[in-house]
Design a protein around this motif. Structure first.
Motif, PDB file in Angstrom:
ATOM      1  N   LEU A 174      -8.881  27.324 -41.187  1.00  9.38           N
ATOM      2  CA  LEU A 174      -9.969  27.618 -40.251  1.00  9.38           C
ATOM      3  C   LEU A 174      -9.455  28.318 -39.000  1.00  9.38           C
ATOM      4  O   LEU A 174     -10.096  29.234 -38.481  1.00  9.38           O
ATOM      5  CB  LEU A 174     -10.695  26.323 -39.871  1.00  9.38           C
ATOM      6  CG  LEU A 174     -11.505  25.652 -40.985  1.00  9.38           C
ATOM      7  CD1 LEU A 174     -12.061  24.318 -40.505  1.00  9.38           C
ATOM      8  CD2 LEU A 174     -12.637  26.557 -41.457  1.00  9.38           C
ATOM      9  N   GLN A 175      -8.300  27.908 -38.521  1.00  5.69           N
ATOM     10  CA  GLN A 175      -7.763  28.543 -37.322  1.00  5.69           C
ATOM     11  C   GLN A 175      -7.368  29.985 -37.588  1.00  5.69           C
ATOM     12  O   GLN A 175      -7.523  30.848 -36.728  1.00  5.69           O
ATOM     13  CB  GLN A 175      -6.560  27.755 -36.797  1.00  5.69           C
ATOM     14  CG  GLN A 175      -6.037  28.284 -35.472  1.00  5.69           C
ATOM     15  CD  GLN A 175      -5.018  27.367 -34.844  1.00  5.69           C
ATOM     16  OE1 GLN A 175      -5.049  26.158 -35.048  1.00  5.69           O
ATOM     17  NE2 GLN A 175      -4.106  27.936 -34.067  1.00  5.69           N
ATOM     18  N   ALA A 176      -6.866  30.251 -38.781  1.00  8.39           N
ATOM     19  CA  ALA A 176      -6.345  31.588 -39.086  1.00  8.39           C
ATOM     20  C   ALA A 176      -7.387  32.533 -39.660  1.00  8.39           C
ATOM     21  O   ALA A 176      -7.102  33.724 -39.824  1.00  8.39           O
ATOM     22  CB  ALA A 176      -5.177  31.470 -40.067  1.00  8.39           C
ATOM     23  N   THR A 177      -8.595  32.034 -39.970  1.00  4.20           N
ATOM     24  CA  THR A 177      -9.610  32.917 -40.545  1.00  4.20           C
ATOM     25  C   THR A 177     -10.969  32.821 -39.870  1.00  4.20           C
ATOM     26  O   THR A 177     -11.833  33.650 -40.137  1.00  4.20           O
ATOM     27  CB  THR A 177      -9.806  32.616 -42.050  1.00  4.20           C
ATOM     28  OG1 THR A 177     -10.341  31.292 -42.209  1.00  4.20           O
ATOM     29  CG2 THR A 177      -8.512  32.743 -42.821  1.00  4.20           C
ATOM     30  N   VAL A 178     -11.163  31.813 -39.016  1.00  2.00           N
ATOM     31  CA  VAL A 178     -12.490  31.622 -38.428  1.00  2.00           C
ATOM     32  C   VAL A 178     -12.448  31.556 -36.904  1.00  2.00           C
ATOM     33  O   VAL A 178     -13.085  32.348 -36.218  1.00  2.00           O
ATOM     34  CB  VAL A 178     -13.164  30.347 -38.991  1.00  2.00           C
ATOM     35  CG1 VAL A 178     -14.550  30.169 -38.369  1.00  2.00           C
ATOM     36  CG2 VAL A 178     -13.281  30.425 -40.508  1.00  2.00           C
ATOM     37  N   THR A 179     -11.694  30.591 -36.346  1.00  2.00           N
ATOM     38  CA  THR A 179     -11.724  30.426 -34.882  1.00  2.00           C
ATOM     39  C   THR A 179     -10.776  31.386 -34.175  1.00  2.00           C
ATOM     40  O   THR A 179     -11.067  31.845 -33.075  1.00  2.00           O
ATOM     41  CB  THR A 179     -11.353  28.987 -34.475  1.00  2.00           C
ATOM     42  OG1 THR A 179      -9.960  28.745 -34.746  1.00  2.00           O
ATOM     43  CG2 THR A 179     -12.198  27.974 -35.231  1.00  2.00           C
ATOM     44  N   GLY A 180      -9.612  31.645 -34.774  1.00  2.00           N
ATOM     45  CA  GLY A 180      -8.629  32.530 -34.154  1.00  2.00           C
ATOM     46  C   GLY A 180      -7.929  31.922 -32.965  1.00  2.00           C
ATOM     47  O   GLY A 180      -7.185  32.606 -32.267  1.00  2.00           O
ATOM     48  N   ARG A 181      -8.121  30.654 -32.729  1.00  2.00           N
ATOM     49  CA  ARG A 181      -7.429  29.995 -31.621  1.00  2.00           C
ATOM     50  C   ARG A 181      -7.197  28.526 -31.970  1.00  2.00           C
ATOM     51  O   ARG A 181      -7.661  28.036 -32.997  1.00  2.00           O
ATOM     52  CB  ARG A 181      -8.202  30.133 -30.324  1.00  2.00           C
ATOM     53  CG  ARG A 181      -9.620  29.615 -30.336  1.00  2.00           C
ATOM     54  CD  ARG A 181     -10.353  30.064 -29.085  1.00  2.00           C
ATOM     55  NE  ARG A 181     -11.620  29.394 -28.908  1.00  2.00           N
ATOM     56  CZ  ARG A 181     -12.505  29.729 -27.981  1.00  2.00           C
ATOM     57  NH1 ARG A 181     -12.232  30.737 -27.150  1.00  2.00           N
ATOM     58  NH2 ARG A 181     -13.642  29.075 -27.851  1.00  2.00           N
ATOM     59  N   SER A 182      -6.496  27.844 -31.088  1.00  2.00           N
ATOM     60  CA  SER A 182      -5.974  26.521 -31.407  1.00  2.00           C
ATOM     61  C   SER A 182      -7.069  25.492 -31.694  1.00  2.00           C
ATOM     62  O   SER A 182      -8.138  25.502 -31.085  1.00  2.00           O
ATOM     63  CB  SER A 182      -5.095  26.013 -30.265  1.00  2.00           C
ATOM     64  OG  SER A 182      -3.950  26.832 -30.124  1.00  2.00           O
ATOM     65  N   ILE A 183      -6.746  24.607 -32.631  1.00  2.00           N
ATOM     66  CA  ILE A 183      -7.595  23.473 -32.996  1.00  2.00           C
ATOM     67  C   ILE A 183      -6.728  22.221 -32.948  1.00  2.00           C
ATOM     68  O   ILE A 183      -5.568  22.249 -33.343  1.00  2.00           O
ATOM     69  CB  ILE A 183      -8.166  23.644 -34.419  1.00  2.00           C
ATOM     70  CG1 ILE A 183      -9.087  24.861 -34.498  1.00  2.00           C
ATOM     71  CG2 ILE A 183      -8.904  22.387 -34.872  1.00  2.00           C
ATOM     72  CD1 ILE A 183      -9.570  25.154 -35.910  1.00  2.00           C
ATOM     73  N   ALA A 184      -7.279  21.126 -32.468  1.00  2.00           N
ATOM     74  CA  ALA A 184      -6.610  19.820 -32.522  1.00  2.00           C
ATOM     75  C   ALA A 184      -7.455  18.888 -33.377  1.00  2.00           C
ATOM     76  O   ALA A 184      -8.684  18.910 -33.297  1.00  2.00           O
ATOM     77  CB  ALA A 184      -6.425  19.233 -31.123  1.00  2.00           C
ATOM     78  N   VAL A 185      -6.786  18.087 -34.202  1.00  2.00           N
ATOM     79  CA  VAL A 185      -7.504  17.226 -35.146  1.00  2.00           C
ATOM     80  C   VAL A 185      -6.885  15.835 -35.160  1.00  2.00           C
ATOM     81  O   VAL A 185      -5.662  15.690 -35.250  1.00  2.00           O
ATOM     82  CB  VAL A 185      -7.480  17.825 -36.568  1.00  2.00           C
ATOM     83  CG1 VAL A 185      -8.123  16.863 -37.569  1.00  2.00           C
ATOM     84  CG2 VAL A 185      -8.185  19.172 -36.596  1.00  2.00           C
ATOM     85  N   ALA A 186      -7.739  14.818 -35.078  1.00  2.00           N
ATOM     86  CA  ALA A 186      -7.322  13.423 -35.247  1.00  2.00           C
ATOM     87  C   ALA A 186      -8.052  12.871 -36.460  1.00  2.00           C
ATOM     88  O   ALA A 186      -9.284  12.909 -36.506  1.00  2.00           O
ATOM     89  CB  ALA A 186      -7.658  12.596 -34.013  1.00  2.00           C
TER      90      ALA A 186
END
Length: 404
Positions: A204-216
């Motif tokens: 998702l970060q590399a194809t949709v948001t283009g910026r950092s994601i944090a996940v717990a």
């Protein structure tokens, strides 16, 4: 043969009577049952066939594997049915359900910072992405909400202990999850599920948001009665090697999320692995604090994505520029513009790797070039997800790929 339920009901009723005799007016701050009361309850548990079938085995709960032993079970049984709840038959039924369950329906859940969803969408069989607010209430969701607070600089996520309320959530239902057993099957299954989720996060970060994601992420049972040690539950943080500072959530297209995950899952395992290596490097580039480090990681992400099996002699800037624009395709003016933008990125990369200093003009343009090349990278990876086989890159240099 004695009935397990009758044994436990009689023992717990006796324990409650003994406790009441010693503590006529118990309070929540007062002492619990004495050792003799719990020992008698423990002995009753040891007389049960349901207990003997699993004694000494692990129950997977709260992300850990407590060993089933009559002593701790006696304490839990009393707390559920003796004091303060005073529900003897309900507590006994709970214990027998736990002891007799071998596999259960479970939920892998995750809170996501950095990506906004308008509505729940199915992304895999039995898996959904949704707005965080629509995630059903639970012990772990309440823990996140209780800690969430406004950031001093407006960031959505700064550290595992400092964040605002998440933007989105992920839920995957898992059938036949190992509940009680004598081996590590539950831990292996959980590890596999976390790796699958991490692949989605990177994608998702590399194809949709283009910026950092944090996940717990965390683990729950669909049947709350099976939460043997819920209070021990902990978050597993899915983060890159360099922890990012996550900005406000980027709005994403539900259809694009579904399409990209479906295309990724349809790739052969070796193609998925190759694409993930590039995407992991892109993920790192978005979390770097220094612009020059972002440049280096982003160029590596491009090079991994468009490199063949080996033995290629083309200069990296030429190879990346031509192959990227040819893979994305489009009208000639668009391809020329993209190639020029990638060329600007490599000028910065050459300055960084050969010990030079960025000129004032280049430093000023750094953020723009990184943003523009980040957008090009998202287009490239979205296109590569539609190609099952290893691309014939030398051929692509001569002719743009046709539309998928």
């Amino acid at each position: 043969m004695s009935d397990d339920r009758s044994i436990l009901v009689a023992a717990l009723e006796g324990a409650v009577t003994a406790f009441r005799a010693a503590h006529p007016n118990p309070t929540l701050l007062g002492s619990g049952p004495d050792r003799a009361v719990l020992d008698a309850l423990s002995a009753a548990i040891e007389r049960c066939a349901a207990y003997h079938a699993v004694a000494g085995q692990m129950v997977f709960s709260g992300g850990s594997g407590p060993v089933l032993h009559s002593g701790p079970l006696a304490s839990l049984l009393f707390s559920k049915g003796g004091w303060p709840s005073e529900n003897v038959e309900g507590a006994v039924d709970w214990l027998l359900k736990v002891l007799r369950t071998r596999k259960a329906r479970a939920l892998v859940k995750a809170a996501i910072w950095g990506m906004q969803m308008d509505q729940a969408v199915t992304v895999r069989r039995n898996a959904q992405l949704m707005p965080f607010d629509t995630l059903p209430d639970s012990y772990m969701k309440d823990r996140i909400k209780a800690r969430a607070r406004s950031s001093y600089d407006g960031s959505a996520w700064t550290a595992p202990t400092y964040y605002e309320q998440p933007d989105a959530a992920y839920v995957e239902e898992v059938a036949e999850f190992p509940y009680i057993g004598g081996d590590g099957a539950a831990f292996q299954r959980m590890n596999d599920l976390e790796e699958r989720l991490n692949d989605i996060v990177v994608l998702l970060q590399a194809t949709v948001t283009g910026r950092s994601i944090a996940v717990a992420c965390w683990f729950e049972y669909l049947d709350h009665d099976l939460e043997y040690a819920e209070w021990e539950n902990a978050f597993t943080w899915l983060l890159p090697e360099v922890h990012p500072k996550v900005a406000r959530g980027a709005a994403v297209s539900d259809a694009q999320v579904q399409t990209n995950i479906a295309n990724f899952d349809a790739l052969p395992p070796d193609r998925r692995a190759a694409i993930l290596r590039s995407m992991e490097r892109f993920r790192l580039s978005q979390g770097r604090r220094q612009g020059v480090d972002r440049v280096l990681d982003l160029t590596l992400a491009f090079e991994i994505a468009v490199s063949g099996p080996g033995g290629e002699q083309s200069p990296p800037s030429y190879k990346v520029g031509v192959r990227t624009v040819q893979a994305i395709g489009g009208p000639l003016p668009d391809r020329q513009q993209r190639r020029a933008t990638v060329g600007d990125l490599y000028k910065l990369r050459n300055q960084a790797t050969h010990g030079g200093q960025l000129k004032a003009k280049e430093a000023k343009a750094l953020d723009r070039i990184l943003d523009d090349c980040g957008a090009i990278y998202l287009q490239l990876m979205t296109r590569l997800l539609t190609i099952a086989a290893e691309p014939d890159w030398p051929a692509i240099e001569l002719e743009a790929l046709s539309s998928p």
